[in-house]
Design an enzyme around this catalytic site. Structure first.
Site, PDB file in Angstrom:
ATOM      1  N   ASP A  35     -14.086 -32.583  12.730  1.00  0.00           N
ATOM      2  CA  ASP A  35     -12.773 -32.970  12.214  1.00  0.00           C
ATOM      3  C   ASP A  35     -12.678 -32.792  10.710  1.00  0.00           C
ATOM      4  OD1 ASP A  35     -11.492 -33.741  14.528  1.00  0.00           O
ATOM      5  OD2 ASP A  35     -12.371 -35.744  14.490  1.00  0.00           O
TER       6      ASP A  35
ATOM      7  N   MET B  11     -14.245 -45.622   5.798  1.00  0.00           N
ATOM      8  CA  MET B  11     -15.290 -44.612   5.982  1.00  0.00           C
ATOM      9  C   MET B  11     -14.845 -43.200   5.618  1.00  0.00           C
ATOM     10  SD  MET B  11     -17.784 -44.148   9.276  1.00  0.00           S
ATOM     11  CE  MET B  11     -18.318 -45.848   9.154  1.00  0.00           C
TER      12      MET B  11
END
Length: 440
Positions: free
Chosen positions: A121, A341
């Site tokens: 991703d 994150m």
């Protein structure tokens, strides 16, 4: 290019079975390389990322037999080490972020490995340092070729040692554990991830003959063994799918039953959705969600705005923050979403704002959602999916919206969600696959 065309605004109804866990599959399938004996793995999700890894295992020389739709038999008896240097390996490995997971098992069993810089991703910087620092502590040496984006790793003799991981990375922990199970001596792994998927891996390795203690904690003790045998293993249901279906039910005002969820392995996930005001019942091991006309977000005890943020397990998984954000759009009340994150995972909110959502993107990591309380429906638009989780969040938004939406780049969604179009249709969703060129 494939796209989904969705006519939204219709409540859904029925039962849905979550697929096997994608993130567990990438670890478990890599572990078949640790033994030359047969491994039988079931509840494997039929999705692109997992199928790419299975193809990579085949190319390495693993014998693969598909016993039925979700069950495979693997035997890694004759591995072709020379394949590492081939152009085909660079292409197969580079197109799949999960390919990093084969490095630990190959180092453990054969003393060497190589891997192209993996794909995955586009959600911000995703470090591989934890993996390689762990391998180095065990005695491996690696060289990164920045021109070819390629890692070569040599580990003629791995030795157990004390390792304090620089972050509680799930994949990093899994990779180091798989390398350590065949190392000489005892490895003490501190700041280890303790997600259910990691626990599943450790329990399977112990059934194969490994000696791992401390499973479920952040301190693992691994006593190296000479060799491992075969076993059978069944994947957990995918907790990200389960959370996605909870959000889908709330946004569309649907009555849904999510089957066989392994509720005790879901941790804090049901609690977080309950804080958004979503009602559900546990019926056996199924989650029943009644149709709700409205749902109200909790505040903290002092009345301040609720914050939902990600954290290492048993904290809330970052993979569900996109789903929580989209679910909050039609809630009563406000919530701050704090994605710690990944620094690019919230950048899909502009598409939700175009649909009529009230969202303030504070910075790359934080977004405030002002709930519409279902007083105003979202409107259908054309949009492009940037990553797996954002793609499903946009799909949920489209299913709840008034009018037609088109989502391009659905290959991203299909990397993580099995037969999603057919399963949604079975619930009554008006969704179809079309050939379409993106509007921009």
């Amino acid at each position: 290019m494939n796209a989904f065309e969705i006519q939204g605004g219709k409540p859904l109804k029925g039962e849905i079975i979550p697929q096997g866990a994608k993130n567990e599959a990438l670890q478990i399938l890599s572990a078949v390389l640790l033994t030359e004996e047969k491994m039988t793995i079931s509840n494997i999700p039929d999705i692109k990322d997992v199928n790419k890894l299975i193809d990579l295992l085949k190319a390495l020389g693993v014998t693969v037999n598909r016993l039925n739709k979700d069950t495979y038999e693997f035997q890694a008896k004759d591995i072709n080490i020379a394949y590492f240097q081939s152009e085909e390996f660079k292409q197969k490995g580079g197109g799949l972020r999960g390919s990093i997971m084969i490095v630990g098992p190959l180092l453990a069993r054969f003393g060497k490995a190589a891997i192209p810089k993996p794909g995955g991703d586009k959600i911000g910087r995703r470090r591989l340092d934890t993996h390689f620092l762990g391998f180095e502590k065990l005695g491996a040496k690696f060289v990164y070729d920045p021109d070819k984006h390629f890692f070569n790793v040599d580990a003629t003799e791995l030795k157990g040692t004390y390792i304090l991981l620089d972050e509680a990375s799930v994949t990093g922990t899994a990779n180091v554990v798989m390398a350590a199970v065949l190392a000489k001596g005892i490895t003490t792994l501190y700041n280890a991830a303790c997600e259910p998927y990691l626990q599943q891996l450790c329990k399977m390795l112990n059934r194969m003959g490994a000696k791992i203690s401390g499973i479920g904690s952040n301190l693992l003790i691994i006593e190296g063994v000479e060799k491992l045998g075969g076993t059978e293993h069944r994947m957990l249901p995918d907790m990200i799918e389960i959370g996605s279906f909870i959000g889908l039910a709330a946004m569309t005002g649907s009555e849904l039953t999510i089957k066989n969820v392994c509720f005790n392995e879901l941790g804090i996930i049901p609690t977080v959705f309950a804080k958004l005001g979503i009602k559900f019942e546990l019926r056996g091991d199924d989650i029943f969600i009644p149709a709700q006309e409205s749902y109200e977000i909790d505040t903290f005890i002092d009345g301040s705005i609720l914050t939902v943020s990600d954290a290492p397990w048993p904290g809330f998984t970052p993979d569900l923050l996109s789903i929580v954000l989209v679910t909050a759009i039609q809630a009563k009340g406000n919530v701050l979403i704090h994605q710690k994150m990944f620094e690019s995972r919230l950048f899909f909110v502009d598409k939700l704002i175009d649909m009529g959502a009230q969202i303030i993107l504070c910075d790359p990591h934080r977004a405030t959602v002002i709930g519409l309380n279902k007083q105003t429906k979202l409107r259908g638009i054309e949009m492009t999916s940037p990553d797996i989780r954002a793609g499903v969040s946009l799909l949920i938004a489209a299913l709840s919206a008034q009018g037609k939406s088109v989502i391009y780049n659905i290959e991203q969604i299909e990397r993580g969600y099995q037969d999603i179009e057919e399963r949604l249709k079975a619930l009554g969703a008006d969704i179809r696959r079309i050939e379409a060129i993106p509007y921009h």
